[in-house]
Every structure is written in C-alpha cells, then in structure tokens.
Design a protein around this motif. Structure first.
Motif, mmCIF file in Angstrom:
data_model
loop_
_atom_site.group_PDB
_atom_site.id
_atom_site.type_symbol
_atom_site.label_atom_id
_atom_site.label_comp_id
_atom_site.label_asym_id
_atom_site.label_seq_id
_atom_site.Cartn_x
_atom_site.Cartn_y
_atom_site.Cartn_z
ATOM 1 N N PHE A 13 28.643 65.745 -17.169
ATOM 2 C CA PHE A 13 28.473 66.444 -18.616
ATOM 3 C C PHE A 13 27.619 65.431 -19.305
ATOM 4 O O PHE A 13 26.520 65.606 -19.849
ATOM 5 C CB PHE A 13 29.518 67.086 -19.049
ATOM 6 N N ASP A 32 31.894 54.600 -20.788
ATOM 7 C CA ASP A 32 33.039 55.142 -20.105
ATOM 8 C C ASP A 32 33.986 54.221 -20.003
ATOM 9 O O ASP A 32 33.708 52.834 -19.744
ATOM 10 C CB ASP A 32 32.357 55.491 -18.623
ATOM 11 N N LYS A 33 35.096 54.374 -19.711
ATOM 12 C CA LYS A 33 36.381 53.788 -19.711
ATOM 13 C C LYS A 33 36.379 53.190 -18.093
ATOM 14 O O LYS A 33 37.180 52.051 -18.029
ATOM 15 C CB LYS A 33 37.514 54.161 -20.308
ATOM 16 N N ASN A 40 34.200 62.257 -12.024
ATOM 17 C CA ASN A 40 34.874 62.383 -10.854
ATOM 18 C C ASN A 40 33.780 62.911 -9.800
ATOM 19 O O ASN A 40 34.254 62.862 -8.688
ATOM 20 C CB ASN A 40 35.786 63.806 -11.277
ATOM 21 N N ALA A 56 37.109 65.753 -2.675
ATOM 22 C CA ALA A 56 35.863 66.461 -1.871
ATOM 23 C C ALA A 56 35.018 67.078 -2.957
ATOM 24 O O ALA A 56 35.631 68.030 -3.784
ATOM 25 C CB ALA A 56 36.485 67.588 -0.819
ATOM 26 N N HIS A 57 33.801 66.726 -2.949
ATOM 27 C CA HIS A 57 33.027 67.546 -3.956
ATOM 28 C C HIS A 57 31.789 68.231 -3.313
ATOM 29 O O HIS A 57 31.154 67.595 -2.587
ATOM 30 C CB HIS A 57 32.210 66.565 -5.242
ATOM 31 N N ILE A 58 31.875 69.629 -3.229
ATOM 32 C CA ILE A 58 30.594 70.419 -2.617
ATOM 33 C C ILE A 58 29.958 71.163 -3.683
ATOM 34 O O ILE A 58 30.373 71.842 -4.655
ATOM 35 C CB ILE A 58 31.282 71.271 -1.568
ATOM 36 N N ASP A 215 37.075 51.692 -23.462
ATOM 37 C CA ASP A 215 37.438 52.833 -24.013
ATOM 38 C C ASP A 215 37.044 53.109 -25.352
ATOM 39 O O ASP A 215 37.482 52.285 -26.361
ATOM 40 C CB ASP A 215 39.013 52.491 -23.582
ATOM 41 N N PHE A 216 36.953 54.476 -25.646
ATOM 42 C CA PHE A 216 36.210 54.803 -26.885
ATOM 43 C C PHE A 216 37.284 54.582 -27.997
ATOM 44 O O PHE A 216 37.200 54.140 -29.111
ATOM 45 C CB PHE A 216 36.085 56.411 -26.868
ATOM 46 N N ARG A 343 34.835 68.914 -18.954
ATOM 47 C CA ARG A 343 36.042 69.692 -18.540
ATOM 48 C C ARG A 343 37.108 69.068 -19.264
ATOM 49 O O ARG A 343 38.156 69.974 -19.532
ATOM 50 C CB ARG A 343 36.385 69.460 -16.888
ATOM 51 N N TYR A 349 38.483 74.285 -16.558
ATOM 52 C CA TYR A 349 37.982 73.791 -14.869
ATOM 53 C C TYR A 349 36.502 74.379 -14.829
ATOM 54 O O TYR A 349 36.496 75.310 -14.627
ATOM 55 C CB TYR A 349 39.081 74.417 -13.836
ATOM 56 N N TYR A 350 35.858 73.160 -15.089
ATOM 57 C CA TYR A 350 34.336 73.641 -14.644
ATOM 58 C C TYR A 350 33.954 73.076 -13.149
ATOM 59 O O TYR A 350 34.220 71.929 -12.961
ATOM 60 C CB TYR A 350 33.421 72.614 -15.648
ATOM 61 N N ASP A 351 33.362 73.707 -12.589
ATOM 62 C CA ASP A 351 32.364 73.115 -11.177
ATOM 63 C C ASP A 351 31.312 72.478 -11.870
ATOM 64 O O ASP A 351 30.939 72.650 -12.760
ATOM 65 C CB ASP A 351 32.068 74.263 -10.221
ATOM 66 N N MET A 352 30.691 71.656 -10.861
ATOM 67 C CA MET A 352 29.480 70.991 -11.244
ATOM 68 C C MET A 352 28.376 71.941 -11.946
ATOM 69 O O MET A 352 27.738 71.571 -12.678
ATOM 70 C CB MET A 352 29.073 70.141 -10.053
HETATM 71 P P1 FAD Z 1 34.440 63.951 -15.854
HETATM 72 O O1 FAD Z 1 33.629 63.569 -14.480
HETATM 73 O O2 FAD Z 1 35.876 63.807 -15.876
HETATM 74 O O3 FAD Z 1 33.566 62.838 -16.699
HETATM 75 C C1 FAD Z 1 34.533 62.364 -17.757
HETATM 76 C C2 FAD Z 1 34.342 60.953 -18.116
HETATM 77 O O4 FAD Z 1 34.716 60.497 -19.228
HETATM 78 C C3 FAD Z 1 35.008 60.036 -17.004
HETATM 79 O O5 FAD Z 1 34.163 59.257 -16.470
HETATM 80 C C4 FAD Z 1 35.956 59.418 -18.060
HETATM 81 O O6 FAD Z 1 36.395 58.187 -17.551
HETATM 82 C C5 FAD Z 1 35.336 59.255 -19.308
HETATM 83 N N1 FAD Z 1 36.062 59.212 -20.616
HETATM 84 C C6 FAD Z 1 37.508 59.850 -20.566
HETATM 85 N N2 FAD Z 1 38.079 59.518 -21.707
HETATM 86 C C7 FAD Z 1 37.639 58.533 -22.442
HETATM 87 C C8 FAD Z 1 37.564 57.427 -23.177
HETATM 88 N N3 FAD Z 1 38.455 57.399 -24.040
HETATM 89 N N4 FAD Z 1 36.781 56.584 -23.479
HETATM 90 C C9 FAD Z 1 35.403 56.224 -22.503
HETATM 91 N N5 FAD Z 1 35.316 57.112 -21.340
HETATM 92 C C10 FAD Z 1 36.273 58.163 -21.289
HETATM 93 N N6 FAD Z 1 33.155 70.867 -8.521
HETATM 94 C C11 FAD Z 1 32.111 71.575 -7.668
HETATM 95 O O7 FAD Z 1 31.275 72.051 -8.274
HETATM 96 N N7 FAD Z 1 32.489 71.432 -6.539
HETATM 97 C C12 FAD Z 1 33.632 70.988 -5.912
HETATM 98 O O8 FAD Z 1 33.914 70.822 -4.678
HETATM 99 C C13 FAD Z 1 34.623 70.153 -6.866
HETATM 100 N N8 FAD Z 1 35.671 69.661 -6.319
HETATM 101 C C14 FAD Z 1 36.467 69.049 -7.240
HETATM 102 C C15 FAD Z 1 37.658 68.239 -6.781
HETATM 103 C C16 FAD Z 1 38.587 67.837 -7.383
HETATM 104 C C17 FAD Z 1 39.687 66.935 -7.031
HETATM 105 C C18 FAD Z 1 38.321 67.742 -9.009
HETATM 106 C C19 FAD Z 1 39.398 67.191 -9.820
HETATM 107 C C20 FAD Z 1 37.176 68.502 -9.425
HETATM 108 C C21 FAD Z 1 36.319 68.982 -8.604
HETATM 109 N N9 FAD Z 1 35.131 69.530 -9.059
HETATM 110 C C22 FAD Z 1 34.074 70.176 -8.150
HETATM 111 C C23 FAD Z 1 34.697 69.705 -10.520
HETATM 112 C C24 FAD Z 1 33.794 68.602 -10.817
HETATM 113 O O9 FAD Z 1 34.682 67.338 -10.664
HETATM 114 C C25 FAD Z 1 33.383 68.522 -12.404
HETATM 115 O O10 FAD Z 1 32.864 69.571 -12.558
HETATM 116 C C26 FAD Z 1 32.968 67.295 -12.863
HETATM 117 O O11 FAD Z 1 32.909 66.053 -12.393
HETATM 118 C C27 FAD Z 1 33.014 67.264 -14.629
HETATM 119 O O12 FAD Z 1 32.273 66.371 -15.154
HETATM 120 P P2 FAD Z 1 32.500 66.067 -16.593
HETATM 121 O O13 FAD Z 1 31.491 64.960 -17.082
HETATM 122 O O14 FAD Z 1 33.042 67.161 -17.559
HETATM 123 O O15 FAD Z 1 34.140 65.055 -16.461
#
Ligand code: FAD
Length: 368
Positions: A13, A32-33, A40, A56-58, A215-216, A343, A349-352
């Motif tokens: 995101f 990022d912390k 993820n 696993a991420h598909i 860390d923020f 997310r 719960y957002y997919d990618m």
């Molecule tokens: P995140 O990837 O969580 O990024 C948030 C970031 O913020 C992290 O790096 C974290 O370290 C950072 N952060 C948080 N707090 C702080 C702070 N205080 N200071 C500094 N940094 C901070 N999606 C699919 O489409 N297909 C799949 O197969 C799939 N499989 C998955 C399997 C698992 C086990 C999980 C948990 C998720 C899966 N997903 C899948 C969903 C996918 O991981 C997410 O859609 C995506 O990673 C979300 O991105 P994001 O940027 O919102 O969150």
C-alpha cells in the motif's frame, strides 16, 4: 529535503502510494520498522529460491488494469494455485471439486456429487446456518466438513467451529467440474524472481527516500509536526495508543528449513486439515516458480494467538472488533493531515490486488 508526505510502512500500500505520488512530482519519505521493504509480500532468496517470508503469496485479479500495472514491475509466470489437503495421510484436491468428490465417494458425475452433498445436508437438518460448522455443512455436507474444513479452520482461528461466525466461509470455493484451480480470477501468477523487486522498483524514484529499521512511534510527535501529510499503514489502534481498546488479530509463526532434497512434497501448498497436526500448511517455495534447484526450502505455518508485540497477520473482523474499528475510524476522520491505509490502517483483510486498488483510490482523492 522538504517532503510532501511521510509514508509509514514500505508494504504494497505505502509503496504504491509513494510510487504514484512521486510520479506526480511529490517528495516522499518512506519509513518501515522492519529492516526490509515489501511488508508481508517480501521475498528473500535462499539457495536460489525465492522464499515467501510471510506466507504464500499468489497474485490473482479480475481487473486487467491492475494486472497490467503489476506486470510493468515484474514478469509473472503461469503459476496456478492448486493446493493439496492432507488429512491423516489421505490426499485430496482443493478447492472442493469433482476430483475431491471422486476421491471421497467414488462419484463420477456432477449430478452424483450434488446428490451426495444434498443427502448429507438433509441428514444434518441445517436450515439457517448459525455458525461456521453449520454453514460449512450446508455448503458441502458432513464428510468434507469433517475431513477438510473442521480441523484446519479451528487451528486457523483458535476457536471451535461452532463458536465461529458463519460469514467466514460464505464464499467457500465449491465446483462441480474437474478443475483444481483455487481462484476463479482471470489473471493469476507469481512474479518471476519474487515480489521484492516490485517494491524496489516502486520506490526507486529519486523523489523517494526510504529509511528502514525505523519505528514511527519513536518519533511520532516530531513526524506529526514536520510532515505536511502522513500516510500511515500501521495498526490504527496503536496510532491512538489503544485508548478505545485493542483490536484483535490472528498471528502466525513460520518455521523455515532448507532440505537437502530436490522435491519434498511435489506441490507449493499442502494443507494439513486434521486437528492433531499443529501447523496448518507446509509451503515448498520453489514450486511457485517451477524451480529445479538441488535443494529445497519449506515453511511450516503455525497459527498463533496475537498479543501486543506479535505480528498482526489477520484482522478478526467479527462484530465486536468491527465496531471498535469504526470508533477508531471516527477519530481518524478528525485528523486533517493523517490518512490511514492498507490492511492494518483499514483493519481489513485485503488481497494484493485490492491493496493496489485502495492505494489508487487514495491517489485519485489526493490529486483530484
Ligand atoms: P503490510 O504488507 O503489512 O505493510 C505494512 C508495513 O508497515 C509493514 O512493512 C510494517 O512493518 C510497517 N509498519 C507497521 N507499523 C509500523 C510502524 N509503527 N513504524 C514503521 N513501520 C510500520 N494476498 C494475495 O493477493 N494473495 C495471497 O496469496 C496472499 N496470501 C497471504 C498470506 C498471508 C499469510 C498473509 C498474512 C497475507 C496474504 N495476502 C495475500 C495479503 C497481502 O499480504 C496483503 O494484501 C498486503 O501485503 C498488504 O499490504 P499493506 O501495505 O497493506 O500491509
């Protein structure tokens, strides 16, 4: 440098937002912390294999625009998600389809399978499902529920199926065709070379600075004072110091090992659906990219309770938590210069592909 935005979180995101904002001439600092980018979806190379470090991420989507978008950052392969279920040594295809029904009951035609499920549903007398167990039985009957759903789901959520809400499995993929493809989406694949390259390219604009291991909350006041606008993708309740209460999550523990065999389980994802095996699945990462390396890397995924300080993987979107989230969103709306996304910021719960869509919506709003 005078920045226009601070982006908290170098996940998909935050990185999509930063990429799009930089394209529009804005200067951005991303923190990022963790000590790596990608959140993820981060993949790391071990023994020449791209290991999905956080599960696993598909990638799958029906949206051509989103598919074309991610394809500019990486070439995607033709990987099709076809998980296998292992129930006490019996192996079944997922999602539930004619192959599964044939193995369970010896049925050959869709009509025979439908008749078998209908018979089991009628026998169980479920009219209006009140919980996950009843919902599952009403969708696929008792055999599939007992062998392929009950143990897995109870491990995943740490609660009895009779205590879980029915909506969790409203959309169980059930098919009356011999099709083992888990997703119905038009586009699906894995980026050849892993996901991290996508984020690296997104963050490569000279107008973006990235600071990892930061860390923020260690400098929250200063950041709030010095940045005109903050895109925050961490936990929304933590931002407000949990003052209205703590949102609940499920966590996971990953146990990864390198094995001196070429092919350990013959499939990328094998689910263990009994209740005795403590993990829910084993991932063999090389199969996501059809790898032929001499060794292999496997990860056992153990569901875990979440406590403050653990990684929050899955929001517990039940009524109680959704109501609490709503109260935090109301607080968030009162802040002019902070936008909550991703997310954890949206407690969803957002997919990618949905994360990319949500980041685009924010961009459209910011730059209208
Ligand atoms: P995140 O990837 O969580 O990024 C948030 C970031 O913020 C992290 O790096 C974290 O370290 C950072 N952060 C948080 N707090 C702080 C702070 N205080 N200071 C500094 N940094 C901070 N999606 C699919 O489409 N297909 C799949 O197969 C799939 N499989 C998955 C399997 C698992 C086990 C999980 C948990 C998720 C899966 N997903 C899948 C969903 C996918 O991981 C997410 O859609 C995506 O990673 C979300 O991105 P994001 O940027 O919102 O969150």
């Amino acid at each position: 440098m005078n920045y226009d935005y601070l982006v908290v979180g170098a996940g998909l995101f935050g990185s999509t937002f930063a990429y799009e904002a930089a394209k529009r001439g804005k200067r951005i600092k991303v923190i990022d912390k963790r000590n790596h980018i990608g959140g993820n979806i981060y993949t790391e190379n071990i023994e020449g294999i791209n290991v999905h470090k956080y599960g696993a991420h598909i990638f799958h989507t029906n949206n051509k625009e989103i598919w074309d978008y991610v394809n500019q950052f990486a070439e995607f392969n033709r990987y099709t998600n076809s998980p296998i279920a292992n129930y006490k040594g019996e192996v079944y295809n997922l999602p539930f389809n004619m192959n599964t029904f044939n193995k369970l009951w010896g049925v050959l035609t869709p009509d025979e399978a439908i008749a078998k499920i209908t018979e089991q549903k009628e026998h169980a007398h479920v009219d209006t499902p009140q919980n996950l167990e009843e919902q599952a039985i009403s969708l696929v009957g008792t055999d599939i529920y007992k062998k392929l759903i009950k143990g897995y789901t109870e491990k995943q959520w740490g609660r009895k199926a009779t205590e879980l809400p029915a909506f969790i499995i409203k959309r169980l993929p059930v098919r009356f065709t011999y099709d083992n493809n888990y997703f119905n989406d038009r586009y699906q694949g894995i980026p050849i070379g892993g996901y991290t390259q996508i984020i690296k390219k997104m963050l490569s604009n000279d107008l973006i600075d990235v600071e990892l291991g930061t860390d923020f909350f260690l400098k929250k006041e200063e950041y709030m004072r010095t940045f005109p606008k903050i895109i925050y993708t961490g936990m929304i309740d933590q931002f407000f110091d949990y003052k209205l209460g703590t949102l609940e999550y499920r966590s996971l523990k990953f146990e990864t090992s390198v094995l001196d065999v070429e092919n350990y389980q013959g499939n990328a994802v094998v689910n263990y659906t009994d209740s005795e095996t403590p993990f829910t699945r084993i991932i063999e990462h090389k199969h996501f990219e059809f790898g032929k390396q001499p060794k292999t890397v496997v990860t056992r995924e153990y569901p875990a309770n979440w406590e403050k300080g653990d990684e929050p993987y899955y929001p517990m979107n039940d009524q109680k938590n959704n109501e609490l989230f709503k109260k935090y969103s109301e607080l968030a709306e009162g802040l002019d210069n902070i936008i909550f996304g991703g997310r954890l910021g949206n407690y969803k719960y957002y997919d990618m592909h949905q994360v990319i869509g949500a980041a685009w919506s924010l961009i459209a709003k910011e730059f209208k």
